[in-house]
Design a protein around this motif. Structure first.
Motif, PDB file in Angstrom:
ATOM      1  N   UNK A 118       0.840  -1.162   0.000  1.00 14.22           N
ATOM      2  CA  UNK A 118       0.000   0.000   0.000  1.00 14.22           C
ATOM      3  C   UNK A 118       0.891   1.232   0.000  1.00 14.22           C
ATOM      4  N   UNK A 119       0.467   2.262  -0.697  1.00 14.64           N
ATOM      5  CA  UNK A 119       1.179   3.531  -0.741  1.00 14.64           C
ATOM      6  C   UNK A 119       0.183   4.655  -0.526  1.00 14.64           C
ATOM      7  N   UNK A 120       0.650   5.733   0.087  1.00 16.84           N
ATOM      8  CA  UNK A 120      -0.165   6.936   0.245  1.00 16.84           C
ATOM      9  C   UNK A 120       0.684   8.135  -0.138  1.00 16.84           C
ATOM     10  N   UNK A 121       0.034   9.229  -0.492  1.00 14.10           N
ATOM     11  CA  UNK A 121       0.724  10.479  -0.797  1.00 14.10           C
ATOM     12  C   UNK A 121       0.465  11.409   0.382  1.00 14.10           C
ATOM     13  N   UNK A 122       1.542  11.888   0.994  1.00 10.87           N
ATOM     14  CA  UNK A 122       1.439  12.756   2.167  1.00 10.87           C
ATOM     15  C   UNK A 122       1.540  14.215   1.740  1.00 10.87           C
ATOM     16  N   UNK A 154      -2.840   5.468  11.177  1.00 10.08           N
ATOM     17  CA  UNK A 154      -3.047   6.186   9.920  1.00 10.08           C
ATOM     18  C   UNK A 154      -4.174   7.190  10.115  1.00 10.08           C
ATOM     19  N   UNK A 155      -3.963   8.435   9.732  1.00 10.28           N
ATOM     20  CA  UNK A 155      -4.948   9.495   9.903  1.00 10.28           C
ATOM     21  C   UNK A 155      -5.270  10.086   8.539  1.00 10.28           C
ATOM     22  N   UNK A 168      -3.355  12.158   4.465  1.00 11.15           N
ATOM     23  CA  UNK A 168      -3.370  11.472   3.171  1.00 11.15           C
ATOM     24  C   UNK A 168      -3.967  12.421   2.139  1.00 11.15           C
ATOM     25  N   UNK A 169      -3.226  12.719   1.095  1.00  7.51           N
ATOM     26  CA  UNK A 169      -3.705  13.610   0.042  1.00  7.51           C
ATOM     27  C   UNK A 169      -4.738  12.872  -0.799  1.00  7.51           C
ATOM     28  N   UNK A 189     -10.709   4.923   4.674  1.00 10.40           N
ATOM     29  CA  UNK A 189      -9.636   5.823   4.241  1.00 10.40           C
ATOM     30  C   UNK A 189      -9.676   5.976   2.730  1.00 10.40           C
ATOM     31  N   UNK A 190      -9.572   7.228   2.277  1.00  8.85           N
ATOM     32  CA  UNK A 190      -9.536   7.524   0.840  1.00  8.85           C
ATOM     33  C   UNK A 190      -8.113   7.873   0.422  1.00  8.85           C
ATOM     34  N   UNK A 191      -7.801   7.682  -0.864  1.00 13.11           N
ATOM     35  CA  UNK A 191      -6.491   8.070  -1.383  1.00 13.11           C
ATOM     36  C   UNK A 191      -5.420   7.017  -1.211  1.00 13.11           C
ATOM     37  N   UNK A 192      -5.820   5.758  -1.073  1.00 17.99           N
ATOM     38  CA  UNK A 192      -4.854   4.674  -0.910  1.00 17.99           C
ATOM     39  C   UNK A 192      -4.548   4.037  -2.257  1.00 17.99           C
TER      40      UNK A 192
END
Length: 105
Positions: A1-5, A18-19, A23-24, A62-65
């Motif tokens: 899994x990756x997220x954009x901060x 995870x908050x 997450x962008x 969570x959105x944006x994953x």
């Protein structure tokens, strides 16, 4: 899994939770390329293992994953000794690409 901060995000060793505010949420697609080398010194013989391109998704509220299911597709992925390179690239409609490298050995 990756997220954009977001750029203002500061990593804290105190919080492992995870908050969503860190997450962008974006419609950018992300690609991944996984390669392997037998040793850190070897630069010529690089093997391609996997590549894919996906859009962001939601999971457990969570959105944006960006979820890449490597373990399901390659159950023996990390059984071979070597230097694994993960290249994550964000792809926008304006054709501006941003590469992020993650090395694991």
């Amino acid at each position: 899994m990756a997220v954009v901060r977001p750029g203002c995000y500061v990593s804290s060793s105190h919080s492992k939770i995870l908050d969503q505010k860190y997450i962008v949420k974006t419609n950018l697609e992300m690609s991944i390329e996984v390669k392997i080398r037998k040793s850190a010194e070897e630069s010529q013989n690089v093997g391609h293992i996997y590549s894919a391109r996906i859009g962001p998704s939601s999971h457990k509220g969570f959105d944006g994953l960006y979820i890449f299911s490597l373990g399901c597709k390659f159950p023996n992925l990390f059984k071979e000794a070597g230097v694994y390179t993960f290249l994550f690239t964000l792809v926008s409609d304006a054709l501006l690409n941003h590469d992020f490298f993650f090395h694991m050995s």
